[in-house]
Design an enzyme around this catalytic site. Structure first.
Site, PDB file in Angstrom:
ATOM      1  CB  VAL A 106     -37.734   3.977   2.887  1.00  0.00           C
ATOM      2  CG1 VAL A 106     -39.007   4.439   2.199  1.00  0.00           C
ATOM      3  CG2 VAL A 106     -37.622   2.460   2.828  1.00  0.00           C
ATOM      4  CB  CYS A 187     -37.460  -3.627   6.233  1.00  0.00           C
ATOM      5  SG  CYS A 187     -38.622  -2.312   6.680  1.00  0.00           S
ATOM      6  CD  GLU A 312     -32.026   7.340  11.084  1.00  0.00           C
ATOM      7  OE1 GLU A 312     -32.114   8.563  11.348  1.00  0.00           O
ATOM      8  OE2 GLU A 312     -32.844   6.737  10.379  1.00  0.00           O
TER       9      GLU A 312
END
Length: 428
Positions: A106, A187, A312
């Site tokens: 996101v 999510c 990440e």
């Protein structure tokens, strides 16, 4: 690839592109949609539907594709299980069977960042998660949150949803511009609980099945799903099989449970991903524990999966898939790769100038890529935070200032990272 939508989709062009953008793209073969302003600040409230209560009740399980009468013109509905599997692999092969994939993030896997990762080895990418209801209702949201260009392929466009009809409406708007429409079933954040989507649909499998079937029966592009694992392995396998039977053509598996939100605290369970891969007949992608290319190779070997997602790690090191690694993963066999995160940030800013995005996204990437640099020169970070309105001139000068202060943290390469991962998942 020709990006002019098929005649059936001419109305979608009107809803997705602004009149100003349309005139620009008629002259511009890259056909990139542009973004103009930041979305409203109360996004968390927007993302949570005000009529979620009706979705908390279990929906009736819809008919399976095998028992539903559909016309032969229906893109996927007439295909039996075996034919769907063959079609899933044919499509994956047509795309080149990409192995190195940018995961959906996101506000972070937007077009300029996807293009940066593609420049440095990524072979496919997901958009950020898009909220299907807001996407269908709000033109501003569509124009700001979904952008692409002809070089941005293969592309997964990901939606969260809890209503099959709304999801289909949203999916049809992006169908001409992507290779998969993906359903976010993984999510784990609080906003997903409030909005009743993502991993919180794991408590309502009939609804999940109806979402997948609705797309599989009505789209011309395949439907994919991204999930998290259940605490119980057999539940995870049953879940994955249900998705495949419902029409899912590709499954990405994050090897953590819904409650394991902290990737640094909880290791992804590659054995669970392997079990899913062994149980399914469609392509399966692995997500979790990827820090550098050694992890990519180990994941492919241990899970048998057809590709690897990273999230990440890519935010801090977008050159991961080109074999570059951060200083914390240096080994005796690694060497200075003659590339650093400031170089990557400059590349990213150039993509942003070409493909404009909201400044909040750019600011986030500056902090992610230069986080270690700011720890050495915190005054530079303070100056960045003090800027209410960013400009490219300021950001380029920020990089120059860090260099003038003598800051440089190189990215490293391992000799074996020069080799690509071959089709069988092993280093060539």
């Amino acid at each position: 690839m020709n990006f002019k939508p098929k005649p059936l989709f001419h109305l979608y062009l009107k809803t997705i592109y602004s009149p100003l953008s349309i005139s620009k793209h008629i002259m511009d073969p890259t056909l990139t949609r542009t973004i103009h302003s930041d979305p409203p600040q109360d996004r968390d409230d927007l993302l949570c539907s005000d009529n979620n209560d009706r979705h908390q009740q279990e929906v009736q399980e819809s008919s399976s594709p095998e028992t539903t009468l559909v016309s032969l013109e229906s893109p996927n509905g007439y295909l039996s299980g075996e034919a769907r599997v063959e079609r899933a692999w044919a499509h994956w092969s047509k795309l080149g069977r990409p192995k190195f994939i940018v995961a959906p993030m996101v506000d972070n896997s937007e077009l300029p960042f996807r293009m940066l990762c593609r420049k440095y080895g990524a072979e496919a990418a997901y958009t950020p998660m898009l909220h299907s209801r807001i996407f269908t209702e709000t033109e501003k949201y569509r124009s700001e949150e979904f952008t692409t260009c002809k070089e941005d392929r293969p592309l997964f466009v990901q939606f969260c949803a809890n209503d099959p009809d709304i999801l289909l409406d949203a999916a049809r708007r992006v169908e001409p511009y992507c290779d998969y429409v993906d359903i976010n079933l993984g999510c784990p954040q609080r906003i997903a609980r409030r909005g009743y989507y993502g991993a919180f649909l794991m408590d309502n499998l009939p609804l999940v099945k109806s979402l997948v079937e609705k797309l599989a029966l009505n789209l011309n592009v395949p439907v994919s799903c991204k999930i998290r694992v259940f605490p119980n392995l057999q539940d995870t396998i049953n879940y994955a099989k249900m998705l495949e039977d419902a029409g899912c053509s590709l499954l990405a598996v994050h090897g953590r449970t819904r409650d394991e939100k902290d990737g640094k605290k909880y290791r992804a369970d590659w054995s669970a991903i392997k079990a899913v891969k062994n149980a399914l007949r469609i392509p399966v992608l692995a997500n979790g524990n990827i820090r550098h290319m050694d992890d990519v190779q180990s994941c492919l070997e241990q899970t048998g999966c057809d590709g690897v997602l990273s999230a990440e790690t890519l935010l801090e090191n977008p050159a991961l898939f080109a074999g570059f690694r951060a200083a914390e993963w240096v080994e005796e066999s690694t060497k200075d790769g003659n590339l650093d995160q400031a170089d990557l940030l400059v590349d990213y800013l150039k993509f942003c100038e070409k493909y404009p995005v909201p400044w909040r996204m750019i600011r986030s990437h500056v902090h992610k890529m230069l986080g270690d640099w700011f720890r050495i020169q915190p005054s530079v970070r303070e100056d960045l935070n003090a800027q209410n309105r960013l400009t490219f001139e300021f950001l380029y000068s920020l990089v120059d200032r860090l260099r003038e202060l003598g800051v440089r943290i190189p990215l490293y390469k391992k000799d074996t990272d020069e080799a690509k991962i071959s089709a069988d998942g092993l280093a060539s």
